[in-house]
Design an enzyme around this catalytic site. Sequence first.
Site, PDB file in Angstrom:
ATOM      1  N   ASP A 116     -35.308  16.408  -2.921  1.00 23.84           N
ATOM      2  CA  ASP A 116     -33.856  16.319  -3.039  1.00 23.84           C
ATOM      3  C   ASP A 116     -33.524  14.894  -3.447  1.00 23.84           C
ATOM      4  O   ASP A 116     -33.716  13.955  -2.671  1.00 23.84           O
ATOM      5  CB  ASP A 116     -33.205  16.670  -1.697  1.00 23.84           C
ATOM      6  CG  ASP A 116     -31.686  16.587  -1.721  1.00 23.84           C
ATOM      7  OD1 ASP A 116     -31.114  16.106  -2.729  1.00 23.84           O
ATOM      8  OD2 ASP A 116     -31.057  16.984  -0.722  1.00 23.84           O
ATOM      9  N   ASN A 138     -33.373  13.199 -14.831  1.00 27.62           N
ATOM     10  CA  ASN A 138     -32.690  14.335 -15.435  1.00 27.62           C
ATOM     11  C   ASN A 138     -31.828  15.148 -14.470  1.00 27.62           C
ATOM     12  O   ASN A 138     -30.883  15.800 -14.907  1.00 27.62           O
ATOM     13  CB  ASN A 138     -33.747  15.264 -16.070  1.00 27.62           C
ATOM     14  CG  ASN A 138     -33.187  16.601 -16.466  1.00 27.62           C
ATOM     15  OD1 ASN A 138     -32.460  16.723 -17.445  1.00 27.62           O
ATOM     16  ND2 ASN A 138     -33.512  17.639 -15.695  1.00 27.62           N
ATOM     17  N   TYR A 188     -17.790  15.427 -13.001  1.00 31.69           N
ATOM     18  CA  TYR A 188     -18.932  15.360 -13.914  1.00 31.69           C
ATOM     19  C   TYR A 188     -18.746  14.239 -14.929  1.00 31.69           C
ATOM     20  O   TYR A 188     -19.655  13.430 -15.169  1.00 31.69           O
ATOM     21  CB  TYR A 188     -19.090  16.707 -14.622  1.00 31.69           C
ATOM     22  CG  TYR A 188     -20.321  16.804 -15.498  1.00 31.69           C
ATOM     23  CD1 TYR A 188     -21.578  16.962 -14.931  1.00 31.69           C
ATOM     24  CD2 TYR A 188     -20.219  16.754 -16.893  1.00 31.69           C
ATOM     25  CE1 TYR A 188     -22.714  17.058 -15.727  1.00 31.69           C
ATOM     26  CE2 TYR A 188     -21.342  16.851 -17.693  1.00 31.69           C
ATOM     27  CZ  TYR A 188     -22.585  17.004 -17.109  1.00 31.69           C
ATOM     28  OH  TYR A 188     -23.704  17.090 -17.901  1.00 31.69           O
TER      29      TYR A 188
END
Length: 247
Positions: free
Chosen positions: A57, A84, A152
């Site tokens: 995580d 990523n 985001y």
Amino acid sequence: MANGRVAVVTGAGSGIGREIARALLAGGYRVALAGRRPGPLREAAGDAPGALAVPTDVTDEAAVASLFGTVRDTWGRLDLLVNNAGVFGPPGAVDTLPVDDWRRAVDVNLTGMFLCAREAVRLMKEQDPRGGRIINNGSVSAHSPRPDSVAYTATKHAVTGLTKSISLDGRPFGIACGQIDIGNAATEMTAGIADGAKQADGSVRAEPVFDVRHVADTVLTMAGLPLSANVQFLTLTATAMPFIGRG
């Protein structure tokens, strides 16, 4: 061939990360595939020589330290981090997005990248020969937002600052850092875009996508440069994506 160079790929259990990890393995890298779900990680790794699935995580500081400790103990060095892992999170404008959803996006998309970069830089500075490369997955949202994407978009703009700071701080130690900003690669995460995505004028239109393997090919090109050269920023989109001129 990469002659046994060592890479870590986060978010490697699906989508872009899985494709990058497989391409690196095919190119001769030894790869630690990191992600939250052990099953998809093992599937992505398959039986490729040099593949190591490490459930991680990226928001957990101890788990990230353990990931890079495992890489050090297994292979003795790190040549490449592909940073990523990321999430879209629920859609929301600045006045509607719940704070918990904001924090989740920040934790994964920004803090997770920071934690992984921190451990990678520490390892790259201490190893012999010293140095390495970090490639951060930004997004075209690091340049221009979609509607209802405040969390985001904000985190991806912040990734650009992280990339620049790593480049500057890593310069004396032979550590290169670049960023790839991707628009509409065809993955599970972007499946809905091909059916219809909300546009700046409020309309909903299908958008073109491109084969995710082209992202992996591009990352391999960036990673294949000598450390004396760096692709600082690269944008890869579907040719007809409504990005240039968005809004």
